[in-house]
Enzyme design. Structure first.
Site, PDB file in Angstrom:
ATOM      1  N   SER A 116       0.766  -0.976  -0.032  1.00 47.86           N
ATOM      2  CA  SER A 116       0.154  -0.065  -0.067  1.00 47.86           C
ATOM      3  C   SER A 116       1.014   1.326  -0.029  1.00 47.86           C
ATOM      4  O   SER A 116       2.058   1.211   0.452  1.00 47.86           O
ATOM      5  CB  SER A 116      -1.104  -0.133   1.480  1.00 47.86           C
ATOM      6  OG  SER A 116      -1.590   1.210   1.367  1.00 47.86           O
TER       7      SER A 116
ATOM      8  N   TYR B   7      -1.431  -1.788  10.108  1.00 51.53           N
ATOM      9  CA  TYR B   7      -1.871  -1.806   8.797  1.00 51.53           C
ATOM     10  C   TYR B   7      -0.209  -1.490   8.068  1.00 51.53           C
ATOM     11  O   TYR B   7       0.056  -2.222   7.210  1.00 51.53           O
ATOM     12  CB  TYR B   7      -2.988  -1.046   8.138  1.00 51.53           C
ATOM     13  CG  TYR B   7      -3.213  -1.014   6.690  1.00 51.53           C
ATOM     14  CD1 TYR B   7      -3.960  -2.079   6.343  1.00 51.53           C
ATOM     15  CD2 TYR B   7      -2.794  -0.124   5.844  1.00 51.53           C
ATOM     16  CE1 TYR B   7      -4.486  -2.187   5.231  1.00 51.53           C
ATOM     17  CE2 TYR B   7      -2.945  -0.165   4.590  1.00 51.53           C
ATOM     18  CZ  TYR B   7      -3.846  -1.270   4.099  1.00 51.53           C
ATOM     19  OH  TYR B   7      -4.279  -1.384   2.798  1.00 51.53           O
TER      20      TYR B   7
HETATM   21  N1  LIG Z   1      -8.938  -0.317  -1.439  1.00 51.28           N
HETATM   22  C1  LIG Z   1      -7.608   0.691  -1.072  1.00 51.28           C
HETATM   23  O1  LIG Z   1      -7.700   1.466  -1.226  1.00 51.28           O
HETATM   24  C2  LIG Z   1      -6.339  -0.238  -1.006  1.00 51.28           C
HETATM   25  C3  LIG Z   1      -5.278   0.546  -0.993  1.00 51.28           C
HETATM   26  C4  LIG Z   1      -4.146  -0.086  -0.879  1.00 51.28           C
HETATM   27  C5  LIG Z   1      -3.889  -1.218  -0.453  1.00 51.28           C
HETATM   28  N2  LIG Z   1      -4.977  -2.035  -0.485  1.00 51.28           N
HETATM   29  C6  LIG Z   1      -5.052  -3.585  -0.562  1.00 51.28           C
HETATM   30  O2  LIG Z   1      -5.230  -4.141  -1.353  1.00 51.28           O
HETATM   31  C7  LIG Z   1      -5.809  -5.540  -1.109  1.00 51.28           C
HETATM   32  C8  LIG Z   1      -7.460  -5.692  -1.589  1.00 51.28           C
HETATM   33  O3  LIG Z   1      -8.047  -4.383  -1.180  1.00 51.28           O
HETATM   34  P1  LIG Z   1      -9.475  -4.278  -1.175  1.00 51.28           P
HETATM   35  O4  LIG Z   1      -9.636  -2.900  -1.252  1.00 51.28           O
HETATM   36  O5  LIG Z   1      -9.936  -5.138  -2.741  1.00 51.28           O
HETATM   37  O6  LIG Z   1     -10.469  -4.995  -0.048  1.00 51.28           O
HETATM   38  P2  LIG Z   1     -11.963  -5.471   0.034  1.00 51.28           P
HETATM   39  O7  LIG Z   1     -12.285  -5.250   1.327  1.00 51.28           O
HETATM   40  O8  LIG Z   1     -12.701  -4.813  -0.772  1.00 51.28           O
HETATM   41  O9  LIG Z   1     -11.814  -6.806  -0.097  1.00 51.28           O
HETATM   42  C9  LIG Z   1     -10.897  -7.621   0.489  1.00 51.28           C
HETATM   43  C10 LIG Z   1     -11.464  -9.160   0.427  1.00 51.28           C
HETATM   44  O10 LIG Z   1     -10.697  -9.958   1.411  1.00 51.28           O
HETATM   45  C11 LIG Z   1     -11.293 -10.788   2.013  1.00 51.28           C
HETATM   46  N3  LIG Z   1     -10.513 -11.158   3.417  1.00 51.28           N
HETATM   47  C12 LIG Z   1     -10.662 -10.428   4.461  1.00 51.28           C
HETATM   48  N4  LIG Z   1     -10.043 -10.936   5.537  1.00 51.28           N
HETATM   49  C13 LIG Z   1      -9.879 -12.296   4.954  1.00 51.28           C
HETATM   50  C14 LIG Z   1      -9.049 -13.458   5.533  1.00 51.28           C
HETATM   51  N5  LIG Z   1      -8.879 -13.345   6.865  1.00 51.28           N
HETATM   52  N6  LIG Z   1      -8.989 -14.639   4.802  1.00 51.28           N
HETATM   53  C15 LIG Z   1      -9.414 -14.521   3.566  1.00 51.28           C
HETATM   54  N7  LIG Z   1     -10.035 -13.539   2.807  1.00 51.28           N
HETATM   55  C16 LIG Z   1     -10.296 -12.188   3.623  1.00 51.28           C
HETATM   56  C17 LIG Z   1     -12.725 -10.186   2.156  1.00 51.28           C
HETATM   57  O11 LIG Z   1     -13.782 -11.184   2.561  1.00 51.28           O
HETATM   58  C18 LIG Z   1     -12.950  -9.488   0.702  1.00 51.28           C
HETATM   59  O12 LIG Z   1     -13.468 -10.255  -0.270  1.00 51.28           O
HETATM   60  C19 LIG Z   1      -5.950  -5.586   0.482  1.00 51.28           C
HETATM   61  O13 LIG Z   1      -4.498  -6.302   0.719  1.00 51.28           O
HETATM   62  C20 LIG Z   1      -5.637  -4.084   0.966  1.00 51.28           C
HETATM   63  O14 LIG Z   1      -4.946  -3.771   1.864  1.00 51.28           O
HETATM   64  C21 LIG Z   1      -6.397  -1.364  -0.750  1.00 51.28           C
END
Ligand SMILES: NC(=O)c1ccc[n+]([C@@H]2O[C@H](COP(=O)([O-])OP(=O)(O)OC[C@H]3O[C@@H](n4cnc5c(N)ncnc54)[C@H](O)[C@@H]3O)[C@@H](O)[C@H]2O)c1
Length: 259
Positions: free
Chosen positions: A150, A164
């Site tokens: 991130s 995080y």
């Molecule tokens: N959305 C953002 O702005 C952003 C920014 C930087 C990094 N990220 C990273 O990108 C990745 C995806 O994020 P996103 O925005 O798509 O998130 P999201 O919350 O929309 O989707 C995450 C998915 O992971 C699943 N999940 C959560 N905990 C879990 C567990 N213990 N075991 C298995 N599955 C699990 C959830 O059920 C969900 O389907 C993450 O690693 C997040 O930290 C997101």
């Protein structure tokens, strides 16, 4: 073949957190490009929806496996089930993660329990998928590991989520270690650093139009990222088009960290 039509033909991908957001979009795009996709998620309804959407469009090329990436036996079982179904494994996309702005704050405020749970999902989950996935990649003659960091791992913020941030920072070091250790097996490992992406993870924080606008104004390209923006980068990293890229950090944030 590189650069032609289906960019992941005959590849098998294991994607964690593929029930929603970026993982779901990648699962769909990977299937469109010829991959077999193992959709791993803790949320059964969401994971099954992803698989259903893929099956309707490209046939029986996706499998849902339910489990918690922070639990070793779950990860071992999910990978074994996927490999049993599709025979091989080439791509490990360690996408599952949690951002809990209410419970994960400064080190002076966060409880040990919350710190440990964030670490279990965001960092230990990738350890477990690599522990059980890498031997399968070796058997397949190589593969691609895509970790998800991130921009939070690259900068400090006045409103912190310290667990995080620390979990994502640790993934940078782990990615480089994996890249060096497993290069001899033709396994590549890279890490993506998304900026603010419009997914369910961010939904409740950007529901307030003022907050959303403030985020947008802070981004040079003046928009939030979409799951598709990230999925295209993951597609490149998963495919043989990126066969000379390993140990790299790829920032994809609309210019946010370039300011
Ligand atoms: N959305 C953002 O702005 C952003 C920014 C930087 C990094 N990220 C990273 O990108 C990745 C995806 O994020 P996103 O925005 O798509 O998130 P999201 O919350 O929309 O989707 C995450 C998915 O992971 C699943 N999940 C959560 N905990 C879990 C567990 N213990 N075991 C298995 N599955 C699990 C959830 O059920 C969900 O389907 C993450 O690693 C997040 O930290 C997101």
């Amino acid at each position: 073949m590189v650069g032609q039509g289906k960019r992941l033909q005959d590849k098998v991908a294991f994607i964690t957190g593929a029930g929603m957001g970026q993982g779901r979009e990648a699962a769909i795009l990977f299937a469109e490009h010829g991959a077999k996709v193992i959709v791993a998620d803790i949320n059964a309804e969401a994971g099954q929806e992803t698989v259903e959407e893929i099956r309707q469009r490209w046939g029986d090329v996706a499998l849902f496996v339910q489990g918690d990436v922070g639990v070793e036996q779950d990860v071992q079982r999910m990978i074994a089930t996927g490999v049993q179904r599709f025979g091989r494994l080439h791509i490990l996309y360690n996408n599952a993660g949690v951002l809990w702005k209410d419970r994960d704050r400064s080190v002076t405020e966060t409880t040990e329990e919350n710190w440990d749970r964030v670490m279990a999902i965001n960092l230990k989950g990738t350890f477990f998928t690599c522990k059980y996935g890498i031997p399968e990649l070796i058997k397949s003659g190589g593969g691609s590991i895509i970790n998800v960091g991130s921009v939070s791992a690259l900068l400090g913020f006045e409103l912190p989520q310290d667990a995080y941030t620390a979990s994502k920072g640790a993934l940078i070091s782990l990615t480089k270690s994996l890249a060096i250790q497993f290069a001899r097996y033709n396994i590549r490992a890279n890490i993506i650093h998304p900026g603010i992406i419009d997914t369910p993870m961010q939904a409740k924080y950007i529901a307030d139009p003022q907050v959303r606008d403030a985020f947008i104004r802070s981004i040079p390209l003046r928009r939030l990222g979409t799951p598709r923006d990230i999925a295209y980068l993951a597609l490149y990293l998963a495919s043989d088009e990126s066969s000379y890229m390993t140990g790299a950090e790829l920032v994809i944030d609309g210019g946010f960290t370039a300011q």
